[in-house]
Each structure stands twice: as C-alpha cells, then as structure tokens.
Write a protein that holds these residues in place. Structure first.
Motif, PDB file in Angstrom:
ATOM      1  N   LEU A 178       0.835  -1.205   0.000  1.00 11.80           N
ATOM      2  CA  LEU A 178       0.000   0.000   0.000  1.00 11.80           C
ATOM      3  C   LEU A 178       0.868   1.253   0.000  1.00 11.80           C
ATOM      4  CD1 LEU A 178      -2.644  -0.929   2.744  1.00 11.80           C
ATOM      5  CD2 LEU A 178      -2.959  -0.990   0.258  1.00 11.80           C
ATOM      6  N   SER A 179       0.324   2.318  -0.561  1.00 11.68           N
ATOM      7  CA  SER A 179       0.984   3.620  -0.417  1.00 11.68           C
ATOM      8  C   SER A 179       0.600   4.155   0.967  1.00 11.68           C
ATOM      9  CB  SER A 179       0.494   4.588  -1.501  1.00 11.68           C
ATOM     10  OG  SER A 179      -0.874   4.910  -1.273  1.00 11.68           O
ATOM     11  N   ASP A 180       1.328   5.155   1.435  1.00 10.12           N
ATOM     12  CA  ASP A 180       0.977   5.751   2.733  1.00 10.12           C
ATOM     13  C   ASP A 180      -0.418   6.371   2.672  1.00 10.12           C
ATOM     14  OD1 ASP A 180       3.397   4.902   3.738  1.00 10.12           O
ATOM     15  OD2 ASP A 180       4.374   6.851   3.523  1.00 10.12           O
ATOM     16  N   ASP A 181      -0.781   6.937   1.527  1.00 10.24           N
ATOM     17  CA  ASP A 181      -2.131   7.505   1.359  1.00 10.24           C
ATOM     18  C   ASP A 181      -3.196   6.429   1.508  1.00 10.24           C
ATOM     19  OD1 ASP A 181      -1.516  10.134   1.040  1.00 10.24           O
ATOM     20  OD2 ASP A 181      -1.740  10.167  -1.146  1.00 10.24           O
ATOM     21  N   GLN A 182      -2.993   5.299   0.843  1.00 12.78           N
ATOM     22  CA  GLN A 182      -3.965   4.196   0.941  1.00 12.78           C
ATOM     23  C   GLN A 182      -4.047   3.689   2.379  1.00 12.78           C
ATOM     24  OE1 GLN A 182      -2.029   1.730  -1.980  1.00 12.78           O
ATOM     25  NE2 GLN A 182      -3.545   2.206  -3.563  1.00 12.78           N
ATOM     26  N   LEU A 183      -2.905   3.596   3.040  1.00 15.30           N
ATOM     27  CA  LEU A 183      -2.855   3.113   4.418  1.00 15.30           C
ATOM     28  C   LEU A 183      -3.674   4.008   5.347  1.00 15.30           C
ATOM     29  CD1 LEU A 183      -1.286   0.939   6.200  1.00 15.30           C
ATOM     30  CD2 LEU A 183       0.244   2.839   6.766  1.00 15.30           C
ATOM     31  N   LEU A 237     -11.233  -2.736  -0.796  1.00 19.53           N
ATOM     32  CA  LEU A 237     -12.249  -2.752  -1.861  1.00 19.53           C
ATOM     33  C   LEU A 237     -12.973  -1.406  -1.923  1.00 19.53           C
ATOM     34  CD1 LEU A 237     -13.767  -6.327  -1.407  1.00 19.53           C
ATOM     35  CD2 LEU A 237     -12.457  -5.490  -3.364  1.00 19.53           C
ATOM     36  N   LEU A 238     -13.329  -0.868  -0.754  1.00 18.49           N
ATOM     37  CA  LEU A 238     -14.024   0.428  -0.726  1.00 18.49           C
ATOM     38  C   LEU A 238     -13.136   1.551  -1.249  1.00 18.49           C
ATOM     39  CD1 LEU A 238     -15.787   0.096   2.755  1.00 18.49           C
ATOM     40  CD2 LEU A 238     -16.915   0.170   0.529  1.00 18.49           C
ATOM     41  N   LEU A 239     -11.846   1.436  -1.032  1.00 19.79           N
ATOM     42  CA  LEU A 239     -10.893   2.446  -1.540  1.00 19.79           C
ATOM     43  C   LEU A 239     -10.459   2.155  -2.965  1.00 19.79           C
ATOM     44  CD1 LEU A 239      -8.530   2.824   1.575  1.00 19.79           C
ATOM     45  CD2 LEU A 239     -10.318   4.419   0.832  1.00 19.79           C
ATOM     46  N   ASP A 240     -10.943   1.032  -3.497  1.00 21.93           N
ATOM     47  CA  ASP A 240     -10.602   0.579  -4.839  1.00 21.93           C
ATOM     48  C   ASP A 240      -9.103   0.348  -5.002  1.00 21.93           C
ATOM     49  OD1 ASP A 240     -11.459  -0.281  -7.322  1.00 21.93           O
ATOM     50  OD2 ASP A 240     -11.096   1.665  -8.273  1.00 21.93           O
ATOM     51  N   VAL A 241      -8.511  -0.292  -3.982  1.00 15.78           N
ATOM     52  CA  VAL A 241      -7.091  -0.656  -4.020  1.00 15.78           C
ATOM     53  C   VAL A 241      -6.984  -2.028  -4.667  1.00 15.78           C
ATOM     54  CG1 VAL A 241      -5.063  -1.206  -2.613  1.00 15.78           C
ATOM     55  CG2 VAL A 241      -6.578   0.663  -1.934  1.00 15.78           C
ATOM     56  N   LYS A 242      -6.128  -2.126  -5.646  1.00 15.44           N
ATOM     57  CA  LYS A 242      -5.936  -3.418  -6.340  1.00 15.44           C
ATOM     58  C   LYS A 242      -5.110  -4.342  -5.471  1.00 15.44           C
ATOM     59  CE  LYS A 242      -7.947  -1.807  -9.991  1.00 15.44           C
ATOM     60  NZ  LYS A 242      -9.167  -1.261  -9.444  1.00 15.44           N
ATOM     61  N   HIS A 243      -5.451  -5.631  -5.495  1.00 10.41           N
ATOM     62  CA  HIS A 243      -4.693  -6.617  -4.701  1.00 10.41           C
ATOM     63  C   HIS A 243      -3.367  -6.909  -5.349  1.00 10.41           C
ATOM     64  CE1 HIS A 243      -7.492  -7.596  -1.606  1.00 10.41           C
ATOM     65  NE2 HIS A 243      -8.460  -7.793  -2.479  1.00 10.41           N
ATOM     66  N   PHE A 253       0.210   7.246   9.679  1.00  9.29           N
ATOM     67  CA  PHE A 253       1.348   6.340   9.820  1.00  9.29           C
ATOM     68  C   PHE A 253       1.930   6.104   8.431  1.00  9.29           C
ATOM     69  CE2 PHE A 253      -1.273   5.220  13.483  1.00  9.29           C
ATOM     70  CZ  PHE A 253      -0.347   5.010  14.490  1.00  9.29           C
ATOM     71  N   GLU A 254       3.190   5.668   8.405  1.00 14.04           N
ATOM     72  CA  GLU A 254       3.802   5.226   7.154  1.00 14.04           C
ATOM     73  C   GLU A 254       3.825   3.701   7.182  1.00 14.04           C
ATOM     74  OE1 GLU A 254       7.620   7.094   7.234  1.00 14.04           O
ATOM     75  OE2 GLU A 254       6.780   9.083   6.812  1.00 14.04           O
ATOM     76  N   VAL A 255       3.805   3.080   5.999  1.00 14.52           N
ATOM     77  CA  VAL A 255       3.761   1.618   5.913  1.00 14.52           C
ATOM     78  C   VAL A 255       4.908   0.966   6.703  1.00 14.52           C
ATOM     79  CG1 VAL A 255       3.809  -0.392   4.370  1.00 14.52           C
ATOM     80  CG2 VAL A 255       2.432   1.618   3.755  1.00 14.52           C
TER      81      VAL A 255
END
Length: 171
Positions: A23-28, A165-171, A98-100
């Motif tokens: 994940l990016s820090d934004d996605q996290l 899934l709600l954030l539309d992050v690809k696996h 937080f950062e990853v």
C-alpha cells in the motif's frame, strides 16, 4: 504454547503484512467513510491489543484466585463479523497518520514482545488453569487470551480487505 497456536500467530501475521506491505501511505491512512477506521488505524489497534493482551496474561499469571474451567467458543465470537464489537478506549488507535514501514515495525515489535513474554512461561499448563476478564469476551482462560490475538487479527484482516475494496485498491 502449542505448535498450532504458534503457527496460527505466525501465519495470521504474515497474511496481515501481505495485505498492507504494497500500500501507499495515502492508501494506508485513507478512510472510506468518516465512521470507519483507516487500514493504519486497524493495524495500530492490533498492536495495542497485542500489547494489552501481554499485560493481561502477565497479570493473570500473578493472580492466585482467578481459576476458570469454562472455555468459550472464541473462534465463533471473533470471526462473526456480523456482530460489531466496540473497541475499549485503551485499544483505540491514534488518529495520526502512519507510514507503511512504521506500521510494519510496530507490528513486528509487538509480536516480538509477545513471543519473548510467552517464552518466559515455563509451565504452559498454567495458562489453561488461570483466567482474566476480557473486555469483550468476559472471563477467559489465559491460553484463550493468546488464541484471541490471532483470531482478532483474522477478523481485522477481513476488515482490511473490505476497506481496500471500498478504496478501490488493487490486490
């Protein structure tokens, strides 16, 4: 601690890290909804629960009068995500970002503390004989406190997958 529990602690933590490492820090730190936690907050909550569990087990080992024979079906309770469990204040995550790598370090540190603590318990059978009240599960034998760590983590891995899934992050 038996091999089954040890393997589950290890496997569940690996599955958790796999879900967040790319994940990016934004996605996290993104929240799909203001009333939901971010993935970072879910992970921070898991760290806090693991650390609080160590304290509870340590306290339970020192107590002489906390004996409990009744075992609970904690698998069923914790893995049933249709029933929301409110986190006690003591294990509510920070709202800061937080950062990853920082989250992964926190997860690694809390797991190292847990494993180091468990390795100090010479007679593991005592874990089945003593109990401490769990804030969500009630009076719980100490060995089930250890199990609830990975079961609780499995519950939250499912939540992380939903958030992705709600954030539309690809696996």
């Amino acid at each position: 601690m038996n091999k089954f529990v040890n393997d589950n602690l290890y496997e569940t933590r690996n599955n958790l890290v796999k879900e967040i490492v790319l994940l990016s820090d934004d996605q996290l730190n993104s929240k799909p909804d203001m009333n939901m936690w971010s993935i970072a907050q879910v992970c921070h909550h898991l760290v806090l629960v693991e650390e609080a569990s160590i304290k509870a087990i340590a306290w339970g080992l020192k107590e002489s009068d906390r004996t409990q024979k009744e075992r609970k079906n904690i698998h069923f309770i914790l893995l049933d995500r249709t029933k929301k469990i409110k986190a006690p204040k003591i294990v509510e995550p920070d709202v800061e970002s937080f950062e990853v790598p920082q989250i992964i370090d926190l997860l690694n540190d809390s797991r190292k503390k847990l494993m180091a603590f468990l390795s100090t318990i010479e007679d593991k059978s005592i874990l089945e004989e003593k109990s401490v009240k769990h804030p969500s599960l009630g009076e719980l034998p100490l060995d089930q406190w250890i199990e609830q760590i990975y079961l609780h983590e499995q519950r939250h891995i499912e939540q992380i997958i939903e958030i992705k899934l709600l954030l539309d992050v690809k696996h």
